[in-house]
Design a protein around this motif. Structure first.
Motif, PDB file in Angstrom:
ATOM      1  N   GLY A  98      54.549  40.429  85.577  1.00 55.17           N
ATOM      2  CA  GLY A  98      53.727  39.263  85.281  1.00 55.17           C
ATOM      3  C   GLY A  98      52.257  39.536  85.098  1.00 55.17           C
ATOM      4  N   ARG A  99      51.902  40.686  84.532  1.00 50.11           N
ATOM      5  CA  ARG A  99      50.494  41.059  84.488  1.00 50.11           C
ATOM      6  C   ARG A  99      49.712  40.463  83.318  1.00 50.11           C
ATOM      7  NH1 ARG A  99      50.463  47.258  84.740  1.00 50.11           N
ATOM      8  NH2 ARG A  99      52.124  46.816  86.222  1.00 50.11           N
ATOM      9  N   GLU A 100      50.401  40.016  82.263  1.00 44.80           N
ATOM     10  CA  GLU A 100      49.706  39.588  81.049  1.00 44.80           C
ATOM     11  C   GLU A 100      48.690  38.467  81.295  1.00 44.80           C
ATOM     12  OE1 GLU A 100      48.041  39.361  77.590  1.00 44.80           O
ATOM     13  OE2 GLU A 100      49.399  40.987  78.182  1.00 44.80           O
ATOM     14  N   GLU A 130      51.626  39.621  93.651  1.00 43.83           N
ATOM     15  CA  GLU A 130      52.891  40.361  93.713  1.00 43.83           C
ATOM     16  C   GLU A 130      53.777  39.915  94.868  1.00 43.83           C
ATOM     17  OE1 GLU A 130      53.533  44.354  91.979  1.00 43.83           O
ATOM     18  OE2 GLU A 130      51.621  44.760  92.977  1.00 43.83           O
TER      19      GLU A 130
END
Length: 249
Positions: free
Chosen positions: A150-152, A230
């Motif tokens: 889910g970094r975008e 996270e």
């Protein structure tokens, strides 16, 4: 004045959330449902970030002064405070230098002394030259473990931070040494680290916990620098357990 948002019950105890370098107050979205069930939650964008104004060079004391001005504006004489990374640095300064304003303190993925002035000056120069989006790849590798999907949204968040605002805060971190103030902190303190955090590894949290009288240390597996993203449920649980008024010191 810092851009800020206030959510949760007006008559509840207040907790202030302060985010990382390169983020906006939306960084704390994963915790809001849990915290607003119990607290009046104040979130803000650091100066030069998000919707707060870009003001040029600053120090950690200046960033903490922004928070004190915000508390005065909101007529909040005493609050609990949770800060991650840069936010934790601001929290340490406040708890050491304005102890009457801080009830309980949570320090997440942060450091009392990080890197060298030269290394931070290099990062500031790179951002001024090419913008914050230019360092997104390197920053995402510190913010998240390799498998995190889910970094975008957070790369986009970073890329939207003004270069001068980011660079000025880099230089503030480079000039910072909060270690002498740690023994002055009297607020009950939780120190939380991500086991896989390459930006502020657990040994930084250990040194903070050793320096603050009575501080409690938690190291979360499966988390890098933005541990609240996270491991959102675990971080929320630890924050609630520490910050709720009935928590024991």
């Amino acid at each position: 004045m810092l851009y800020h948002e206030v959510e949760g019950p007006a008559d509840g105890p207040t907790v202030v959330l302060a985010g990382s370098l390169g983020t906006t107050l939306e960084m704390w979205d994963p915790q809001m449902a849990a915290l607003t069930g119990h607290f009046r939650v104040v979130r803000f964008d650091h100066r030069g970030h998000g919707r707060s104004p870009v003001t040029g060079s600053c120090s950690i004391a200046d960033l903490a002064g922004d928070v004190l001005d915000l508390l005065d504006l909101l007529e909040l004489p005493r609050v609990s405070f949770a800060g991650l990374s840069l936010g934790g640095m601001v929290g340490m300064w406040l708890a050491a230098h304005a102890p009457a304003r801080i009830d309980r303190l949570a320090l997440l993925c942060t450091s009392a002394k990080l890197g060298t002035p030269g290394s931070w000056a290099e990062r500031a120069s790179a951002v001024r030259e090419a913008g914050t989006a230019s360092i997104a790849g390197a920053v995402m590798a510190r913010w998240f473990t390799p498998g995190f999907p889910g970094r975008e949204p957070y790369a986009t968040m970073l890329g939207g931070v003004p270069a001068e605002g980011y660079a000025a805060c880099c230089e503030a971190i480079g000039a910072m040494d909060l270690r002498p103030g740690l023994p002055l902190i009297s607020a009950p303190t939780l120190v939380l680290a991500g086991a896989d955090d390459p930006a502020t590894p657990p040994e930084h949290a250990e040194r903070i916990a050793e320096g603050i009288p009575g501080a409690r240390l938690v190291v979360l597996d499966g988390a890098a620098h933005l541990a609240n993203v996270e491991r959102p449920e675990a971080v929320s649980e630890h924050l609630l357990a520490h910050l709720l008024p009935e928590s024991s010191p």
